[in-house]
Motif scaffolding. Structure first.
Motif, short mmCIF file in Angstrom:
data_model
loop_
_atom_site.label_atom_id
_atom_site.label_comp_id
_atom_site.label_asym_id
_atom_site.label_seq_id
_atom_site.Cartn_x
_atom_site.Cartn_y
_atom_site.Cartn_z
N LYS B 202 48.30 -41.81 -86.76
CA LYS B 202 47.45 -41.87 -88.23
C LYS B 202 48.56 -41.33 -89.21
CE LYS B 202 43.84 -42.41 -90.65
NZ LYS B 202 44.28 -41.73 -92.05
N THR B 203 48.74 -40.14 -89.10
CA THR B 203 49.88 -39.22 -90.04
C THR B 203 51.08 -40.28 -90.27
OG1 THR B 203 48.97 -37.61 -88.89
CG2 THR B 203 50.36 -37.12 -90.75
N LEU B 204 51.66 -40.78 -88.81
CA LEU B 204 52.91 -41.73 -89.45
C LEU B 204 52.66 -42.72 -90.21
CD1 LEU B 204 55.96 -41.97 -88.39
CD2 LEU B 204 55.12 -43.12 -86.68
N ALA B 205 51.45 -43.61 -89.99
CA ALA B 205 51.28 -44.88 -90.53
C ALA B 205 50.88 -44.47 -91.96
CB ALA B 205 50.05 -45.33 -90.04
N ASP B 206 50.15 -43.30 -92.36
CA ASP B 206 49.84 -42.79 -93.67
C ASP B 206 51.36 -42.54 -94.46
OD1 ASP B 206 47.41 -43.19 -93.16
OD2 ASP B 206 46.84 -41.08 -93.22
N ALA B 207 52.27 -41.86 -93.90
CA ALA B 207 53.33 -41.44 -94.38
C ALA B 207 54.27 -42.63 -94.70
CB ALA B 207 54.03 -40.33 -93.49
N GLU B 209 53.29 -45.73 -95.32
CA GLU B 209 52.91 -46.71 -95.90
C GLU B 209 52.85 -46.06 -97.44
OE1 GLU B 209 49.00 -47.64 -94.49
OE2 GLU B 209 49.86 -49.78 -93.73
N SER B 210 52.70 -44.85 -97.50
CA SER B 210 52.79 -44.08 -98.79
C SER B 210 54.05 -44.33 -99.53
CB SER B 210 52.47 -42.60 -98.87
OG SER B 210 53.56 -41.98 -98.19
N GLY B 211 55.19 -44.40 -98.68
CA GLY B 211 56.54 -44.70 -99.42
C GLY B 211 57.43 -43.53 -99.55
N ALA B 212 56.96 -42.29 -99.95
CA ALA B 212 57.81 -41.42 -100.16
C ALA B 212 57.71 -40.30 -99.01
CB ALA B 212 57.15 -40.48 -101.43
N GLY B 213 58.98 -40.01 -98.89
CA GLY B 213 59.17 -39.03 -97.72
C GLY B 213 58.90 -39.57 -96.06
N GLY B 214 59.07 -40.83 -96.25
CA GLY B 214 58.78 -41.37 -94.86
C GLY B 214 59.59 -41.03 -93.84
N ALA B 215 61.04 -41.00 -94.08
CA ALA B 215 62.15 -40.95 -93.12
C ALA B 215 62.01 -39.53 -92.42
CB ALA B 215 63.53 -40.83 -93.68
N ALA B 216 61.37 -38.50 -93.07
CA ALA B 216 61.24 -36.94 -92.69
C ALA B 216 60.28 -36.80 -91.76
CB ALA B 216 61.20 -36.04 -93.78
N ALA B 217 59.05 -37.78 -92.07
CA ALA B 217 57.68 -37.85 -91.62
C ALA B 217 58.14 -38.41 -89.96
CB ALA B 217 56.59 -38.49 -92.29
N ALA B 218 58.77 -39.49 -90.05
CA ALA B 218 59.25 -40.56 -88.98
C ALA B 218 59.88 -39.55 -87.94
CB ALA B 218 59.95 -41.65 -89.36
N ASN B 219 60.98 -38.51 -88.79
CA ASN B 219 61.55 -37.63 -87.82
C ASN B 219 60.97 -36.74 -86.93
OD1 ASN B 219 64.39 -37.60 -87.10
ND2 ASN B 219 65.26 -37.17 -89.10
N SER B 220 59.81 -36.22 -87.86
CA SER B 220 59.22 -35.27 -86.99
C SER B 220 58.31 -35.83 -86.15
CB SER B 220 58.36 -34.41 -88.08
OG SER B 220 57.19 -35.04 -88.71
N ALA B 221 57.73 -37.08 -86.36
CA ALA B 221 56.87 -37.62 -85.33
C ALA B 221 57.45 -37.96 -84.21
CB ALA B 221 56.20 -38.92 -85.94
N LEU B 222 58.95 -38.38 -84.22
CA LEU B 222 59.57 -38.52 -82.90
C LEU B 222 59.46 -37.52 -81.72
CD1 LEU B 222 62.62 -40.24 -84.03
CD2 LEU B 222 61.31 -41.04 -82.69
N SER B 223 59.26 -36.40 -82.09
CA SER B 223 59.54 -35.49 -81.15
C SER B 223 57.82 -35.52 -80.67
CB SER B 223 59.78 -33.96 -81.56
OG SER B 223 58.95 -33.52 -82.43
N ALA B 224 57.09 -35.51 -81.58
CA ALA B 224 55.34 -35.35 -81.13
C ALA B 224 55.22 -36.56 -80.09
CB ALA B 224 54.55 -35.48 -82.34
N LEU B 225 55.92 -37.85 -80.61
CA LEU B 225 55.38 -39.03 -79.67
C LEU B 225 56.08 -38.88 -78.38
CD1 LEU B 225 56.23 -41.82 -82.35
CD2 LEU B 225 54.06 -41.30 -81.16
N GLY B 226 57.24 -38.10 -78.39
CA GLY B 226 58.19 -38.19 -76.98
C GLY B 226 56.95 -37.22 -76.10
N ASP B 227 56.56 -36.06 -76.69
CA ASP B 227 55.51 -35.13 -76.06
C ASP B 227 54.37 -36.10 -75.49
OD1 ASP B 227 57.38 -33.01 -75.99
OD2 ASP B 227 56.54 -32.22 -77.93
N GLY B 228 53.82 -36.83 -76.44
CA GLY B 228 52.58 -37.63 -76.22
C GLY B 228 53.01 -38.65 -75.13
#
Lengths: 445, 306
Positions: B202-207, B209-228
């Motif tokens: 949800k956070t990744l989608a929000d980040a 779609e909002s447009g700003a800071g998307g790349a950083a959010a996607a970067n931080s989500a990657l490790s969380a997704l791996g753990d998931g």
């Protein structure tokens, strides 16, 4: 002396005729029940010489001394005693057999197992209405089989009581007949054929009586019999020409007791005693089955009250009744089964109270209880059957021993027939000889 | 048949009759055992064996219930396993999208496009989390009757089920958990902090779609997704081992039921060979008795004397 020779021959012919008559009578009655083989006992008619006539010979032929009834009192008593035991054992075994069928054929055991298994299946999905309905239907079947078992047991008890009351009627009939026979025996003259027939009747009645109860007999010289019911220490049933009257009393639990002229009577043999024993066992089994049914009702309802049903309401009693005859379903809707813990919301999948119900039921182990009841009645019956077999062998031996001695053996009668026929012919020859001698004497002149 | 010496004629007939009758009865009992295949016609024939047979039959009935329980557990766990596979596929796709979005070469508009797909995948994840089991209950909701996850107005998923999944008894005191609850594999620890897969998506989608800071959010989500993804595969291993456990208990039950059947046969069934031999023997004795009876009955002195 020739005229004497003729009269001797005449008495011989007469004796041979009597012998032939008795033989014919024996042959004719070879298969009559209770007929005891007769034989003729002859004695010589002779007088010894008086004073100063020591050398005189006074022979007057033969006469019938008496007709012997070849009955052995000991063997007859054995037949009565063993017959009484067999009647008891077979009445008890047949009563127990009916009781066993009543409980076993009702299918109560299988119905209890099915009910248990339906509860176990409900644990897989306590909110499934199909599984809940299955539980209610199995419960209905279980209550139905309990009621069938109760009805069948009552019917078996009714049958036993009917037989016992018929037995009491028979005992009263036989004892009054015995009293009449006693009266006639005391009047009949000794060794008459009337008396032997009466003795036959007396023995037949005694044997018949011993089928219903164990009796002790005392015989007087004139052939009359005093009968005590319930063994040697029991009260008098028949004394001389009077007979006491036997009555049957039924208790509230269906067991029976006997009274002889209003005094309590204990029987140890005969079919009446067997029916009494079977009814005692039935009363005990009925209590067992009632207790089991009652404990299923109270245990299930108590556990049910501690939970909430599918609509969230507190568990209502599912079963009603207190005994096997009255057990029934108080609810028919499967939603009323309180599977969830008390206070749960409607439709809760919580199964904690179902577990509580099942462990409460496992605590009283209804299937084990029913198995115990079935084992109780079937092992009792199996034991009685073994006893019955042994008693039957003993009674059969006693009966054969009696009939070997008192029954008619056709081969022997055939021999007797020939023997008396020859005696008759021989006496005829004696007459012929007497006549020849007379002719010779006449010819001298 | 015993000797007829010194006995009366009626006693001879009576005894012969009772002997013949008992032989006939024996033959009939053997015949009914043969035709029914059961040694016991009623409990009193052998009370102990009958009681044992009743207990074995009871165990058989309860065993059938255990069998359906095992089948139900197997199908529920298989459903859970399939759902977990789909979870893993979805998370893998999320990882691909996050990797794309993390690239600095994409414009915000392109990231917003990726964000739309991520939102769709989030919906899929919620849908999967609310799957139903074989009896129509929430597959990952423990013992809850309704959906396992509820969505608020903002689209945040909240777990509404019970803390643990129900267990099913498999017989002999063995039981198995029939499924997994959502939090057991959707909540995990990532970078030392607790995370929730649905929240991460949800956070990744929000980040994005909002447009700003998307790349950083996607970067931080990657490790969380791996753990998931790790959490999901761990859960699959758990489900697999539970299925194995059920197989083991089924095997054990089958072998026990074979033993039971063998015992039932031994106690309650007719031994055909023995029975036929005994029947043959009884019939032979019966025939001989009948023949000798008719001979002896014909032996009368009257027929010899003329």
């Amino acid at each position: 002396m020739a005229s004497d020779l003729l009269s001797i021959a005449r008495s011989g012919v007469q004796a041979a005729r009597i012998g032939l008559d008795i033989t014919a009578q024996n042959i004719a009655n070879a298969s009559a029940t209770g007929y005891v083989r007769r034989s003729a006992s002859f004695s010589e008619v002779a007088s010894s010489g008086g004073a100063y006539r020591i050398g005189d010979l006074s022979l007057s032929g033969v006469r019938l001394d008496r007709i012997v009834r070849n009955a052995d009192a000991f063997r007859q008593a054995e037949v009565r005693r063993t017959g009484s035991d067999v009647a008891r054992a077979s009445a008890e075994a047949s009563g127990l057999g009916n009781i066993e069928s009543a409980i076993e054929q009702s299918g109560a055991y299988n119905a209890i197992v099915d009910f248990e298994s339906s509860l176990q299946q409900l644990t897989q999905d306590p909110v499934d209405t199909a599984l809940r309905a299955a539980v209610m239907e199995k419960a209905r079947t279980m209550t139905g089989t309990f009621r069938i078992a109760a009805q069948e047991m009552d019917a078996a008890g009714e049958g036993l009581r009917f037989l016992a009351s018929d037995g009491v009627t028979q005992v009263n009939r036989i004892s009054s007949e015995l009293a009449r026979t006693n009266t006639r025996l005391s009047r009949a003259s000794d060794a008459s054929s009337d008396k032997t027939a009466l003795l036959d009747q007396r023995d037949r009645l005694l044997e018949e009586l011993s089928q219903y109860g164990n009796i002790a007999t005392g015989f007087a010289v004139d052939g009359t019999v005093a009968v005590k019911l319930g063994g040697t220490t029991g009260p008098d049933l028949v004394t001389g020409g009077t007979a006491a009257s036997l009555a049957l009393a039924t208790a509230a639990d269906g067991t029976i007791s006997f009274e002889l002229d209003s005094a309590p009577l204990a029987l140890a043999g005969g079919s009446l005693s067997g029916q009494q024993l079977a009814l005692d066992k039935l009363a005990q089994l009925k209590i067992d089955v009632d207790t089991l049914a009652g404990s299923i009702v109270s245990t299930f309802n108590a556990a049910q009250a501690g939970g909430a049903d599918l609509d969230g309401a507190p568990g209502a009693a599912i079963f009603s009744g207190t005994s096997a005859a009255t057990i029934d379903l108080a609810q028919t809707d499967g939603r009323k089964l309180a599977t969830a813990a008390a206070g749960s919301v409607a439709g809760s999948r919580d199964a904690s109270n179902l577990t509580a119900i099942r462990s409460a039921l496992a605590g009283i182990d209804p299937a084990g209880g029913m198995d115990g009841i079935l084992f109780d009645v079937s092992s009792t019956l199996a034991g009685r059957n073994v006893t019955l077999g042994a008693l039957q062998t003993i009674a059969g031996t006693a009966k054969v021993a009696l009939s070997a001695q008192s029954g008619v053996d056709l081969d022997q009668e055939a021999v007797n027939l020939v023997r008396f026929q020859q005696a008759f012919q021989a006496s005829g020859r004696v007459m012929q000889a007497a006549s020849d001698i007379f002719d010779t004497l006449l010819g001298i002149g | 048949m015993s000797t007829i010496f010194g006995t009366s004629t009626s006693a001879f007939y009576e005894r012969s009759l009772s002997d013949l009758k008992s032989l006939r009865k024996q033959a009939e009992e053997l015949q009914s055992e043969l035709s029914s295949g059961e040694r016991l016609q009623r409990s009193s024939d052998d009370p102990v064996a009958a009681s044992r047979l009743r207990r074995l039959a009871r165990i058989d009935v309860l065993d059938q219930i255990d069998e359906t329980a095992a089948n139900r557990a197997t199908s529920d766990l298989t459903l859970a396993d399939n759902a977990l596979t789909q979870f893993a596929t979805t998370v893998t796709r999320l990882q691909e999208l996050a990797t794309q979005a993390a690239s600095g070469t994409l414009s915000d508009a392109q990231r917003a496009g990726i964000g739309a797909e991520v939102r769709q995948l989030h919906q899929n994840l919620v849908g999967l989390a609310n799957s139903r089991d074989s009896s129509g209950h929430a597959l990952f909701g423990g013992e809850n009757a309704a959906d396992a996850y509820t969505l608020d107005a903002a689209g945040n998923a909240t777990y509404a089920g019970t803390a643990t999944a129900g267990t099913l008894a498999l017989g002999d005191g063995q039981s198995v958990a029939r499924g997994l609850t959502g939090p057991e594999f959707l909540q995990f620890t990532s970078g030392g902090a607790p995370a929730d897969l649905l929240a991460v998506a949800k956070t990744l989608a929000d980040a994005l779609e909002s447009g700003a800071g998307g790349a950083a959010a996607a970067n931080s989500a990657l490790s969380a997704l791996g753990d998931g993804l790790d959490a999901i595969t761990t859960a699959q291993t758990v489900v697999g081992s539970r299925l194995n456990w059920i197989d083991l208990t089924v095997e054990r039950r089958v072998s026990l039921s074979e033993l039971r059947t063998a015992e039932q046969t031994e106690i309650g069934a007719t031994d055909l060979t023995e029975n036929i031999a005994r029947l043959q023997n009884t019939m032979l004795v019966l025939e001989a008795s009948q023949a000798s009876f008719s001979r002896l009955a014909n032996l009368s002195l009257f027929s010899v004397l003329n």
